[in-house]
Design a protein around this motif. Structure first.
Motif, PDB file in Angstrom:
ATOM      1  N   LYS A  24       0.810  -1.219   0.000  1.00  9.77           N
ATOM      2  CA  LYS A  24       0.000   0.000   0.000  1.00  9.77           C
ATOM      3  C   LYS A  24       0.834   1.256   0.000  1.00  9.77           C
ATOM      4  CE  LYS A  24      -3.903  -2.157   2.394  1.00  9.77           C
ATOM      5  NZ  LYS A  24      -4.706  -2.202   3.645  1.00  9.77           N
ATOM      6  N   THR A  25       2.066   1.173   0.438  1.00  9.26           N
ATOM      7  CA  THR A  25       2.902   2.370   0.466  1.00  9.26           C
ATOM      8  C   THR A  25       3.256   2.862  -0.920  1.00  9.26           C
ATOM      9  OG1 THR A  25       4.938   1.051   0.560  1.00  9.26           O
ATOM     10  CG2 THR A  25       3.913   1.656   2.666  1.00  9.26           C
ATOM     11  N   GLY A  26       3.135   1.998  -1.928  1.00 14.22           N
ATOM     12  CA  GLY A  26       3.521   2.419  -3.264  1.00 14.22           C
ATOM     13  C   GLY A  26       2.440   2.270  -4.304  1.00 14.22           C
ATOM     14  N   PHE A  27       1.544   1.292  -4.193  1.00 15.15           N
ATOM     15  CA  PHE A  27       0.587   0.986  -5.246  1.00 15.15           C
ATOM     16  C   PHE A  27      -0.811   0.833  -4.679  1.00 15.15           C
ATOM     17  CE2 PHE A  27       4.568  -1.216  -6.610  1.00 15.15           C
ATOM     18  CZ  PHE A  27       4.913  -0.326  -7.620  1.00 15.15           C
ATOM     19  N   SER A  28      -1.782   1.177  -5.500  1.00 12.91           N
ATOM     20  CA  SER A  28      -3.158   0.836  -5.172  1.00 12.91           C
ATOM     21  C   SER A  28      -3.348  -0.656  -5.435  1.00 12.91           C
ATOM     22  CB  SER A  28      -4.124   1.638  -6.046  1.00 12.91           C
ATOM     23  OG  SER A  28      -3.993   1.240  -7.411  1.00 12.91           O
ATOM     24  N   ASP A  29      -4.474  -1.194  -4.983  1.00 13.84           N
ATOM     25  CA  ASP A  29      -4.722  -2.621  -5.179  1.00 13.84           C
ATOM     26  C   ASP A  29      -4.760  -2.966  -6.667  1.00 13.84           C
ATOM     27  OD1 ASP A  29      -5.627  -5.299  -3.995  1.00 13.84           O
ATOM     28  OD2 ASP A  29      -7.231  -4.868  -5.433  1.00 13.84           O
ATOM     29  N   ARG A  30      -5.356  -2.100  -7.468  1.00  9.73           N
ATOM     30  CA  ARG A  30      -5.429  -2.362  -8.909  1.00  9.73           C
ATOM     31  C   ARG A  30      -4.039  -2.325  -9.529  1.00  9.73           C
ATOM     32  NH1 ARG A  30      -8.839   1.252 -13.365  1.00  9.73           N
ATOM     33  NH2 ARG A  30      -8.198   0.024 -15.202  1.00  9.73           N
ATOM     34  N   GLN A  31      -3.245  -1.352  -9.128  1.00 13.38           N
ATOM     35  CA  GLN A  31      -1.885  -1.282  -9.660  1.00 13.38           C
ATOM     36  C   GLN A  31      -1.062  -2.494  -9.247  1.00 13.38           C
ATOM     37  OE1 GLN A  31      -0.783   2.563  -8.027  1.00 13.38           O
ATOM     38  NE2 GLN A  31      -0.742   3.461 -10.103  1.00 13.38           N
ATOM     39  N   LEU A  32      -1.220  -2.896  -7.991  1.00 13.30           N
ATOM     40  CA  LEU A  32      -0.469  -4.046  -7.514  1.00 13.30           C
ATOM     41  C   LEU A  32      -0.838  -5.298  -8.297  1.00 13.30           C
ATOM     42  CD1 LEU A  32       1.483  -5.296  -5.505  1.00 13.30           C
ATOM     43  CD2 LEU A  32      -0.424  -5.573  -3.914  1.00 13.30           C
ATOM     44  N   ARG A  33      -2.131  -5.456  -8.586  1.00 12.58           N
ATOM     45  CA  ARG A  33      -2.547  -6.625  -9.358  1.00 12.58           C
ATOM     46  C   ARG A  33      -1.933  -6.620 -10.753  1.00 12.58           C
ATOM     47  NH1 ARG A  33      -6.652  -9.686  -7.443  1.00 12.58           N
ATOM     48  NH2 ARG A  33      -7.565  -9.003  -5.461  1.00 12.58           N
ATOM     49  N   LEU A  34      -1.858  -5.442 -11.353  1.00 14.30           N
ATOM     50  CA  LEU A  34      -1.263  -5.345 -12.683  1.00 14.30           C
ATOM     51  C   LEU A  34       0.225  -5.719 -12.638  1.00 14.30           C
ATOM     52  CD1 LEU A  34      -1.536  -4.574 -15.666  1.00 14.30           C
ATOM     53  CD2 LEU A  34      -1.028  -2.205 -15.019  1.00 14.30           C
ATOM     54  N   VAL A  35       0.919  -5.241 -11.619  1.00 17.54           N
ATOM     55  CA  VAL A  35       2.339  -5.567 -11.473  1.00 17.54           C
ATOM     56  C   VAL A  35       2.528  -7.070 -11.288  1.00 17.54           C
ATOM     57  CG1 VAL A  35       4.377  -5.287 -10.018  1.00 17.54           C
ATOM     58  CG2 VAL A  35       2.965  -3.301 -10.582  1.00 17.54           C
ATOM     59  N   LEU A  36       1.722  -7.655 -10.418  1.00 19.64           N
ATOM     60  CA  LEU A  36       1.856  -9.085 -10.149  1.00 19.64           C
ATOM     61  C   LEU A  36       1.481  -9.925 -11.362  1.00 19.64           C
ATOM     62  CD1 LEU A  36       0.396  -9.250  -6.525  1.00 19.64           C
ATOM     63  CD2 LEU A  36       2.786  -9.199  -7.227  1.00 19.64           C
ATOM     64  N   LEU A  37       0.501  -9.474 -12.118  1.00 21.44           N
ATOM     65  CA  LEU A  37       0.140 -10.173 -13.355  1.00 21.44           C
ATOM     66  C   LEU A  37       1.312 -10.169 -14.319  1.00 21.44           C
ATOM     67  CD1 LEU A  37      -2.066 -11.455 -15.248  1.00 21.44           C
ATOM     68  CD2 LEU A  37      -2.493  -9.107 -16.044  1.00 21.44           C
ATOM     69  N   ARG A  38       1.951  -9.011 -14.493  1.00 16.95           N
ATOM     70  CA  ARG A  38       3.075  -8.904 -15.428  1.00 16.95           C
ATOM     71  C   ARG A  38       4.276  -9.710 -14.965  1.00 16.95           C
ATOM     72  NH1 ARG A  38       5.630  -9.511 -19.157  1.00 16.95           N
ATOM     73  NH2 ARG A  38       6.640  -7.980 -20.525  1.00 16.95           N
ATOM     74  N   LEU A  39       4.450  -9.834 -13.657  1.00 18.19           N
ATOM     75  CA  LEU A  39       5.565 -10.612 -13.126  1.00 18.19           C
ATOM     76  C   LEU A  39       5.287 -12.109 -13.148  1.00 18.19           C
ATOM     77  CD1 LEU A  39       6.593  -8.459 -10.033  1.00 18.19           C
ATOM     78  CD2 LEU A  39       7.681  -8.526 -12.280  1.00 18.19           C
ATOM     79  N   GLY A  40       4.079 -12.482 -13.586  1.00 24.29           N
ATOM     80  CA  GLY A  40       3.741 -13.898 -13.645  1.00 24.29           C
ATOM     81  C   GLY A  40       3.331 -14.482 -12.325  1.00 24.29           C
ATOM     82  N   SER A  41       2.991 -13.648 -11.365  1.00 24.11           N
ATOM     83  CA  SER A  41       2.625 -14.124 -10.034  1.00 24.11           C
ATOM     84  C   SER A  41       1.129 -14.187  -9.823  1.00 24.11           C
ATOM     85  CB  SER A  41       3.242 -13.219  -8.962  1.00 24.11           C
ATOM     86  OG  SER A  41       4.646 -13.284  -9.061  1.00 24.11           O
ATOM     87  N   LEU A  42       0.369 -13.682 -10.775  1.00 24.09           N
ATOM     88  CA  LEU A  42      -1.073 -13.850 -10.790  1.00 24.09           C
ATOM     89  C   LEU A  42      -1.479 -14.330 -12.179  1.00 24.09           C
ATOM     90  CD1 LEU A  42      -2.618 -10.695  -9.007  1.00 24.09           C
ATOM     91  CD2 LEU A  42      -2.392 -13.003  -8.087  1.00 24.09           C
ATOM     92  N   SER A  43      -2.406 -15.260 -12.208  1.00 22.85           N
ATOM     93  CA  SER A  43      -2.963 -15.665 -13.490  1.00 22.85           C
ATOM     94  C   SER A  43      -3.987 -14.625 -13.931  1.00 22.85           C
ATOM     95  CB  SER A  43      -3.629 -17.033 -13.365  1.00 22.85           C
ATOM     96  OG  SER A  43      -4.777 -16.947 -12.526  1.00 22.85           O
ATOM     97  N   ARG A  44      -4.451 -14.742 -15.164  1.00 24.79           N
ATOM     98  CA  ARG A  44      -5.444 -13.787 -15.655  1.00 24.79           C
ATOM     99  C   ARG A  44      -6.722 -13.858 -14.825  1.00 24.79           C
ATOM    100  NH1 ARG A  44      -9.624 -13.681 -19.514  1.00 24.79           N
ATOM    101  NH2 ARG A  44      -9.405 -15.926 -19.790  1.00 24.79           N
ATOM    102  N   ALA A  45      -7.128 -15.075 -14.462  1.00 22.78           N
ATOM    103  CA  ALA A  45      -8.345 -15.229 -13.656  1.00 22.78           C
ATOM    104  C   ALA A  45      -8.161 -14.600 -12.281  1.00 22.78           C
ATOM    105  CB  ALA A  45      -8.705 -16.707 -13.523  1.00 22.78           C
ATOM    106  N   GLU A  46      -7.005 -14.791 -11.682  1.00 18.61           N
ATOM    107  CA  GLU A  46      -6.738 -14.211 -10.367  1.00 18.61           C
ATOM    108  C   GLU A  46      -6.639 -12.697 -10.447  1.00 18.61           C
ATOM    109  OE1 GLU A  46      -4.184 -17.736  -8.156  1.00 18.61           O
ATOM    110  OE2 GLU A  46      -3.197 -16.447  -9.627  1.00 18.61           O
ATOM    111  N   TYR A  47      -6.173 -12.181 -11.576  1.00 14.87           N
ATOM    112  CA  TYR A  47      -6.068 -10.740 -11.763  1.00 14.87           C
ATOM    113  C   TYR A  47      -7.453 -10.085 -11.703  1.00 14.87           C
ATOM    114  CZ  TYR A  47      -5.569  -6.349 -14.382  1.00 14.87           C
ATOM    115  OH  TYR A  47      -5.615  -5.038 -14.798  1.00 14.87           O
ATOM    116  N   TYR A  48      -8.445 -10.750 -12.272  1.00 14.96           N
ATOM    117  CA  TYR A  48      -9.790 -10.191 -12.292  1.00 14.96           C
ATOM    118  C   TYR A  48     -10.594 -10.539 -11.036  1.00 14.96           C
ATOM    119  CZ  TYR A  48      -9.171  -8.940 -17.204  1.00 14.96           C
ATOM    120  OH  TYR A  48      -8.729  -8.388 -18.374  1.00 14.96           O
TER     121      TYR A  48
END
Length: 880
Positions: A24-48
């Motif tokens: 939370k100190t750097g990203f909103s929840d939506r931004q964090l999800r986008l970062v994790l998706l790009r890093l391969g740590s969330l699948s597309r289904a988990e991203y949504y």
């Protein structure tokens, strides 16, 4: 985090006490999800799935590290990184096209309406964040998803590496691998335990050592050594694997020894153990002397990904990680299985299935079903035959060992396509040459690597040599010139085109990189080049984020390589001075010089595309002119001419493995030297045992398929280019071949024009060097060994990689490793339990593929005895 802090000063980040609060100190929840998706740590289904908590993802050290980097990267610095990346990767076929277009859109200051449902991170939804995210991936990890999938963006320098345990285990499996690989090297197709296969056995060996070895400090050579330094580490596993990889390839000198000693070849009795050791050691170690020149060219640059080594690292990570999915998501497109379990499931299935094509139903391996419509038809067998023809077959095999002949799940898809296009073109050329009976090829089987006399029989070299194994003009005149098959004729023409083309095209098309390579080599020779580039942000095209992590380890002194070069050169000179190989001393220095000239283009092409070719044919040609009528001189210098660059490339490849795994260069150097010595001795023992004990070794009808395609080609080239000489070949028999050198040079301008001016999509993936390399698959191989691999490459290296990238990153290289492991162990078990004793089941499924022409070893279209005077070709008295 200040931008001035160097990456090498940063260790692995500490685990946040509360990951969600840290985010939370750097990203909103939506931004964090986008970062994790790009890093391969969330699948597309988990991203949504907004109900899913992201805190658990931060258990991965790699994810925390990259999130910190994205947070600490300024927008201005990120923009500079992306601009340089667009310039560096403009024509880079390994850089994903959709990601390249994303970088372009991110730098455009306008609204973006591009959407991608499968890969949401390709849509520009948060420009500033995505600019920093993409820049962080390039600057602190890798521009390539293949590399990001199998490496960490940080290093732990405290992890054990060059332990006694790693060296003992590595050398132990080097012995085992050398025995197996050298025993089956003469089989067609060969069976081998690759480096990524043997890791399956190295890993439990290391765990057993940790479990049962006493925890004790002992003194070895005045140095205190810990017998059990804790759990078997990832770096120890990689070091032992690299040591084994030195034995994965058979020493090229083995072909010399087989050709010199076997009765159907030169039948030389003077080939003692002393000579064999001198030849093998000098050929194996000369290449090490060149390796230090190429590290800055083919190891440190990020573009040099070396596609063929990626499965080895992927398997290492899977074996060490076990069920820990630290490098990937918990669920990938519905797949929850860990890579470690995935490997064992696939390997067991592959082991069980391989019993069918290798033993119970061998027709599945060479599935030449088109020939079954008319087994006695020479023309049908010529076009579609697996054993004797050109192999045009829409589905030619159900055997992974055959389908993976060109590493279909390893090399990039478009490299495979380029090579296959070349093979199809060669197929057409061979048919045209054969059915026009050009140069009497209609009297010879269409796809053979042998030489034939003017009555269509195998060429008997003993009929043209005197008692000292030297060429006899009188005997030659009384016998016959040697003739090529149509496939062999096209093969050699392609080789002669390839050499000038590869040099000129690579130098012109990649001039900036080539010029920089020469600069770095010059600095290396002067001793002034430092590993790390010194531009402002480390953004030159030579920069690799992993170089920063490797800078903490001491480099191997250049004089170590120079010492090996000098010693091996002295051994080579001793070999030609004290043994009757009919070779002058200057020939050794000639082969060293020609390998130095070709070192940059050969290794540069292989490091990017995975495609490689040797200098053997070029050396044959030049040596044949310089030392006429000496087959012994030709095969001697051919061994050096081919193996110097080959071994240099082998060492450089292992250095890249060490680069990705963060192993100290000195540990790799020591391990390779020791394992190379061991593998040479084992190879010589196996070779001499086979010559003495295997019946009918290197004959087409050898019952265990030990027909020696490599050694046969080696021998016949020594006859054509050595004993008889290229002057006779090009002046009298095949004068058109010498014009292929000019053709190769003339092909450069139109290929360059198309590369720069052609349709962008086609031009991007157009690689004419690899296309020419596709011509080289024939004689004795054919399309049957590559067609099934094309389908598999499309599915896994293109479709799945494009549409299911996370699945591909997690499982692809594990899949190819597991399939190969299952085949190797199954084949070894079958050979020593059933096939060696000839107990193969006798039924239709094991003889259908040998019916008719396919079971003869090759039948000519035209009958030589029906030719004028009962023979074809040049008339008696007019031989060149």
């Amino acid at each position: 985090m200040a931008e001035s802090v160097e990456l090498r000063d940063l260790g692995p980040p500490s685990t946040p006490a509360d990951p969600s609060e840290d985010a939370k100190t750097g990203f909103s929840d939506r931004q964090l999800r986008l970062v994790l998706l790009r890093l391969g740590s969330l699948s597309r289904a988990e991203y949504y799935d907004t109900s899913l908590a992201t805190a658990d993802v931060f258990q991965s050290t790699s994810v925390r590290y990259m999130v910190d980097k994205v947070r600490g990267l300024s927008s201005d610095h990120a923009v500079a990184i992306l601009r340089d990346a667009l310039a560096d990767h403009l024509d880079d076929v390994n850089f994903p096209r959709d990601e390249y277009q994303l970088l372009q859109r991110l730098l455009e200051d306008k609204d973006d309406d591009y959407t991608h449902s499968e890969k949401p991170y390709l849509s520009v939804t948060d420009r500033d964040l995505q600019i920093r995210l993409e820049a962080a991936l390039i600057r602190y990890h890798s521009p390539y998803p293949e590399v990001r999938a199998i490496t960490d963006p940080y290093d732990d320098p405290t992890m054990p590496v060059d332990t006694l345990r790693a060296f003992v285990i590595g050398l132990g499996w080097t012995v085992v691998g050398s025995v197996i690989n050298n025993f089956f090297v003469h089989r067609m197709p060969s069976i081998r335990l690759s480096a990524h296969t043997v890791q399956l056995l190295i890993m439990p060996t290391g765990k057993l050592w940790h479990k049962y070895m006493p925890d004790r400090i002992v003194s070895v050579g005045g140095r205190r050594v810990d017998l059990n330094p804790g759990p078997f580490s990832y770096k120890e596993l990689m070091l032992a694997t690299i040591m084994y990889s030195c034995s994965a390839g058979t020493p090229y000198a083995v072909y010399n020894i087989v050709v010199l000693k076997l009765k159907q070849y030169y039948n030389s009795e003077w080939v003692t153990w002393h000579y064999q050791l001198v030849l093998a050691l000098s050929t194996q170690f000369l290449g090490f002397g060149f390796a230090f020149l190429m590290k800055k060219v083919c190891v440190y640059p990020a573009k040099a990904i070396w596609p063929t080594i990626l499965p080895t690292i992927a398997l290492n990570r899977a074996l060490i990680a076990g069920d820990d999915d630290t490098s990937g998501p918990r669920v990938v497109h519905g797949w929850r299985m860990s890579r470690y379990h995935f490997f064992f499931v696939v390997a067991i299935l592959s082991f069980a299935y391989n019993i069918l094509p290798q033993y119970l139903f061998t027709t599945l391996s060479s599935f030449n079903w088109p020939t079954w419509f008319n087994p006695e038809s020479v023309h049908l067998a010529n076009v579609t035959g697996f054993h004797t023809g050109l192999g045009l077959n829409p589905w030619p095999t159900f055997d992974w060992n055959v389908a993976d002949s060109a590493s279909c799940l390893t090399i990039p898809f478009f490299t495979y396509v380029n090579q296959y296009v070349g093979s199809i073109t060669a197929f057409v050329c061979i048919l045209v040459v054969y059915y026009t009976n050009s140069k009497w090829t209609g009297y010879i089987p269409i796809n053979s690597n042998g030489l034939f006399d003017n009555k269509g029989g195998r060429y008997d070299i003993t009929r043209i040599l005197d008692d000292n194994s030297r060429f006899s003009p009188d005997k030659y005149t009384a016998y016959s010139p040697p003739y090529y098959s149509a496939a062999n004729l096209v093969l050699y023409g392609a080789y002669f085109c390839l050499y000038p083309f590869a040099i000129l095209y690579n130098f012109i098309n990649e001039w900036s990189s080539v010029r920089q390579s020469f600069v770095h080599i010059g600095r290396t020779l002067k001793g002034s080049f430092q590993r790390k580039t010194e531009d402002d942000h480390g953004l030159s095209n030579m920069h690799d984020p992993h170089c920063d992590m490797m800078s903490r380890y001491a480099e191997v002194p250049d004089w170590w390589f120079v010492a090996i070069l000098v010693l091996s050169t002295c051994l080579a000179i001793a070999g030609v001075v004290f043994y009757p190989v009919q070779t002058p001393i200057w020939g050794i220095f000639f082969t060293i010089a020609i390998n130095f000239v070709f070192l940059i283009p050969l290794t540069s092409i292989a490091s990017v595309t995975g495609f490689s070719f040797g200098l053997n044919v070029l050396v044959e040609l030049i040596v044949g002119y310089a030392i006429p009528h000496s087959g012994l001189a030709l095969i001697t210098l051919k061994a050096y001419g081919y193996n110097i660059d080959s071994q240099a490339s082998n060492y450089i490849t292992d250095q890249k493995l060490a680069h990705y795994a963060k192993l100290p260069p000195k540990a790799i150097f020591s391990g390779q030297i020791m394992s190379t010595l061991v593998s040479v001795v084992i190879a010589l023992i196996i070779t001499n045992w086979q010559i003495a004990h295997v019946p009918d070794l290197c004959t087409p009808t050898q019952k265990d398929k030990l027909s020696c395609p490599g050694a046969s080609t080696y021998f016949y080239s020594s006859v054509q280019f050595g004993s008889i000489g290229p002057a006779k070949v090009f002046s009298g028999l095949y004068p058109v071949l010498k014009w292929c050198f000019l053709l190769g040079a003339l092909l450069v301008p139109p290929c360059l024009w198309f590369k720069r001016r052609g349709p962008p999509t086609l031009a991007r993936y157009f690689n004419p060097t690899v296309i020419l390399g596709g011509f080289l698959v024939f004689a004795p191989y054919n399309l049957s060994y590559f067609t099934s691999g094309l389908y598999l490459s499309f599915v896994f290296m293109y479709y799945i990689k494009t549409h299911y990238l996370l699945w591909w990153e997690k499982y692809n290289y594990i899949l190819t490793s597991a399939l190969s492991a299952g085949v190797a162990f199954s084949a070894i078990l079958l050979f020593f339990t059933f096939q060696y004793n000839g107990s193969e089941p006798k039924w239709w499924g094991n003889w259908a593929h040998h019916r008719g022409v396919e079971g003869t070893g090759g039948v000519a279209w035209l009958n030589a005895t029906a030719a004028p005077d009962g023979y074809f070709g040049l008339r008696h008295g007019h031989y060149p």
